[in-house]
Structure formats: structure tokens, C-alpha cells
Design a protein around this motif. Structure first.
Motif, PDB file in Angstrom:
ATOM      1  N   GLY A  60       0.811  -1.214   0.000  1.00  0.00           N
ATOM      2  CA  GLY A  60       0.000   0.000   0.000  1.00  0.00           C
ATOM      3  C   GLY A  60       0.843   1.262   0.000  1.00  0.00           C
ATOM      4  O   GLY A  60       0.549   2.223  -0.712  1.00  0.00           O
ATOM      5  N   ILE A  61       1.912   1.253   0.789  1.00  0.00           N
ATOM      6  CA  ILE A  61       2.812   2.413   0.821  1.00  0.00           C
ATOM      7  C   ILE A  61       3.460   2.606  -0.545  1.00  0.00           C
ATOM      8  O   ILE A  61       3.499   3.716  -1.089  1.00  0.00           O
ATOM      9  CB  ILE A  61       3.868   2.247   1.936  1.00  0.00           C
ATOM     10  N   GLN A  62       3.941   1.526  -1.114  1.00  0.00           N
ATOM     11  CA  GLN A  62       4.564   1.602  -2.433  1.00  0.00           C
ATOM     12  C   GLN A  62       3.563   2.089  -3.482  1.00  0.00           C
ATOM     13  O   GLN A  62       3.893   2.897  -4.344  1.00  0.00           O
ATOM     14  CB  GLN A  62       5.118   0.234  -2.809  1.00  0.00           C
ATOM     15  N   ALA A  63       2.333   1.601  -3.418  1.00  0.00           N
ATOM     16  CA  ALA A  63       1.304   1.984  -4.388  1.00  0.00           C
ATOM     17  C   ALA A  63       0.994   3.478  -4.316  1.00  0.00           C
ATOM     18  O   ALA A  63       0.826   4.128  -5.351  1.00  0.00           O
ATOM     19  CB  ALA A  63       0.037   1.174  -4.156  1.00  0.00           C
ATOM     20  N   ALA A  64       0.904   4.015  -3.106  1.00  0.00           N
ATOM     21  CA  ALA A  64       0.623   5.447  -2.968  1.00  0.00           C
ATOM     22  C   ALA A  64       1.666   6.269  -3.705  1.00  0.00           C
ATOM     23  O   ALA A  64       1.346   7.265  -4.361  1.00  0.00           O
ATOM     24  CB  ALA A  64       0.575   5.842  -1.493  1.00  0.00           C
ATOM     25  N   LYS A  65       2.919   5.835  -3.623  1.00  0.00           N
ATOM     26  CA  LYS A  65       4.007   6.562  -4.276  1.00  0.00           C
ATOM     27  C   LYS A  65       3.972   6.419  -5.789  1.00  0.00           C
ATOM     28  O   LYS A  65       4.600   7.200  -6.499  1.00  0.00           O
ATOM     29  CB  LYS A  65       5.356   6.083  -3.729  1.00  0.00           C
ATOM     30  N   GLN A  66       3.224   5.451  -6.310  1.00  0.00           N
ATOM     31  CA  GLN A  66       3.146   5.209  -7.754  1.00  0.00           C
ATOM     32  C   GLN A  66       1.833   5.687  -8.373  1.00  0.00           C
ATOM     33  O   GLN A  66       1.594   5.469  -9.563  1.00  0.00           O
ATOM     34  CB  GLN A  66       3.311   3.708  -8.035  1.00  0.00           C
ATOM     35  N   THR A  67       0.990   6.349  -7.610  1.00  0.00           N
ATOM     36  CA  THR A  67      -0.351   6.700  -8.080  1.00  0.00           C
ATOM     37  C   THR A  67      -0.346   7.453  -9.404  1.00  0.00           C
ATOM     38  O   THR A  67      -1.121   7.137 -10.311  1.00  0.00           O
ATOM     39  CB  THR A  67      -1.113   7.481  -7.003  1.00  0.00           C
ATOM     40  N   SER A  68       0.515   8.430  -9.548  1.00  0.00           N
ATOM     41  CA  SER A  68       0.497   9.232 -10.779  1.00  0.00           C
ATOM     42  C   SER A  68       0.914   8.438 -12.011  1.00  0.00           C
ATOM     43  O   SER A  68       0.601   8.835 -13.131  1.00  0.00           O
ATOM     44  CB  SER A  68       1.370  10.473 -10.635  1.00  0.00           C
ATOM     45  N   VAL A  95      -8.879  -2.381   5.811  1.00  0.00           N
ATOM     46  CA  VAL A  95      -7.636  -1.711   5.458  1.00  0.00           C
ATOM     47  C   VAL A  95      -7.900  -0.213   5.488  1.00  0.00           C
ATOM     48  O   VAL A  95      -8.851   0.254   4.863  1.00  0.00           O
ATOM     49  CB  VAL A  95      -7.161  -2.126   4.043  1.00  0.00           C
ATOM     50  N   ARG A  96      -7.069   0.521   6.192  1.00  0.00           N
ATOM     51  CA  ARG A  96      -7.207   1.984   6.246  1.00  0.00           C
ATOM     52  C   ARG A  96      -5.885   2.603   5.814  1.00  0.00           C
ATOM     53  O   ARG A  96      -4.850   2.317   6.388  1.00  0.00           O
ATOM     54  CB  ARG A  96      -7.577   2.453   7.641  1.00  0.00           C
ATOM     55  N   SER A 116      -6.600   0.212  -1.997  1.00  0.00           N
ATOM     56  CA  SER A 116      -6.946  -0.794  -3.011  1.00  0.00           C
ATOM     57  C   SER A 116      -5.837  -1.816  -3.187  1.00  0.00           C
ATOM     58  O   SER A 116      -6.089  -3.031  -3.214  1.00  0.00           O
ATOM     59  CB  SER A 116      -7.233  -0.122  -4.357  1.00  0.00           C
ATOM     60  N   ILE A 117      -4.616  -1.361  -3.306  1.00  0.00           N
ATOM     61  CA  ILE A 117      -3.494  -2.271  -3.541  1.00  0.00           C
ATOM     62  C   ILE A 117      -3.187  -3.095  -2.294  1.00  0.00           C
ATOM     63  O   ILE A 117      -2.852  -4.282  -2.393  1.00  0.00           O
ATOM     64  CB  ILE A 117      -2.260  -1.508  -4.049  1.00  0.00           C
ATOM     65  N   ALA A 118      -3.333  -2.499  -1.120  1.00  0.00           N
ATOM     66  CA  ALA A 118      -3.154  -3.274   0.112  1.00  0.00           C
ATOM     67  C   ALA A 118      -4.201  -4.394   0.171  1.00  0.00           C
ATOM     68  O   ALA A 118      -3.876  -5.541   0.505  1.00  0.00           O
ATOM     69  CB  ALA A 118      -3.251  -2.373   1.337  1.00  0.00           C
TER      70      ALA A 118
END
Length: 154
Positions: A60-68, A95-96, A116-118
Motif C-alpha cells: 500500500g505504501i509503495q502503491a501510494a508513491k506510484q499513483t500518478s 484496510v485503512r 486498493s493495492i493493500a
């Protein structure tokens, strides 16, 4: 109702120009729910692939950094903070995801992507035990900062 901001007057999709917006602290919280069988919930600590909740936190952390890179009109943001929390409930795992930045646009998409990814990662890590897993209620819970200020789901 105002018009959709990601379209110009000719109906063409475009990235919104946020260069005139104030750089303020913005935060968003999103959730997803992973519905699991009772047997899968009981097996979580002994999962042969490892701790699915810890792997989901990292994903989830990694996904947030890849959103764009995933959402075409989403701005790349300098994230100040991302966190994923999971809570085991009788019917599954909540999941929050929380994301924060100091920027000219909000982090709702980063929080939603992280949740979503988490959730998908929990699915991936537990699918061998349960083919009936459902991911539901991916939603924004709250946001703060920017011109629109505070918003909370009721």
C-alpha cells in the motif's frame, strides 16, 4: 453541479493546472474491506507465504508513491506521509490508508490507491486458502486541506 475538472470545453481529457493553488497540508484517509472466510482469518498468523498484513502494508505504501503512474491525470505529489493500518474483524480485514502532502492538490487518489493495492495484496497472499474472497467498500473516509477544506464520510 459543477463540471468535471479533468475535461476542457471541447470535452478532451487533460491534467488540471494546479500551479495557482496554494501549497497547503493535505491529508486523505481511504478504506477497503477484504471479506474472508473464518478459516482464512484463523490461518493468517500461520500463512506459509508470510504475514499477509505486513506485506499488504508495504504494498500500500509503495502503491501510494506510484499513483500518478497508474492514474493518467493524477499529479505526481511529494508525499510527506503514507500509512496502512489493518484491523481483523469477524468477517474479514479492514484496510485503512492515510496519505499526506504539502502541495497544491489533494491526496485522495493516493489514499484510495494505497487502500486498493493493500486489499489486493491480502487477496494475493490468501487466495490459496479461499477462492471466495471479496474486496468491497473501497471509499474515501475523510480529507482535509485545500480550498474545499474538511470532508468526512457519514
Amino acid at each position: 453541479m459543477s463540471k468535471l475538472s479533468h475535461y476542457d470545453d471541447a470535452g478532451q481529457a487533460h491534467m488540471v493546472d494546479v500551479s495557482a493553488k496554494s501549497q497547503t497540508r493535505r491529508e486523505a484517509i481511504a478504506e477497503a474491506f477484504v471479506e474472508l472466510s473464518a478459516q482464512t482469518l484463523e490461518a493468517l498468523p500461520q500463512n506459509p507465504k508470510g504475514n499477509p498484513l505486513e506485506v499488504a502494508r508495504f504494498a500500500g505504501i509503495q502503491a501510494a508513491k506510484q499513483t500518478s503512474t497508474l492514474i493518467p491525470m493524477c499529479h505526481p505529489l511529494p508525499l510527506s506521509y503514507v500509512d496502512i493500518a489493518t484491523e481483523i474483524e469477524p468477517e474479514g480485514i479492514r484496510v485503512r490508508a492515510t496519505a499526506a502532502t504539502v502541495a497544491g492538490t489533494g491526496v485522495e487518489m493516493e489514499a484510495m490507491t494505497a487502500a486498493s493495492i493493500a486489499a489486493l495484496t491480502i487477496y494475493d497472499m490468501t487466495k490459496a486458502l479461499d477462492k471466495g474472497i471479496r474486496i468491497r467498500h473501497v471509499q474515501l473516509i475523510a480529507k482535509s486541506g485545500g480550498k474545499s477544506g474538511e470532508w468526512h464520510r457519514e
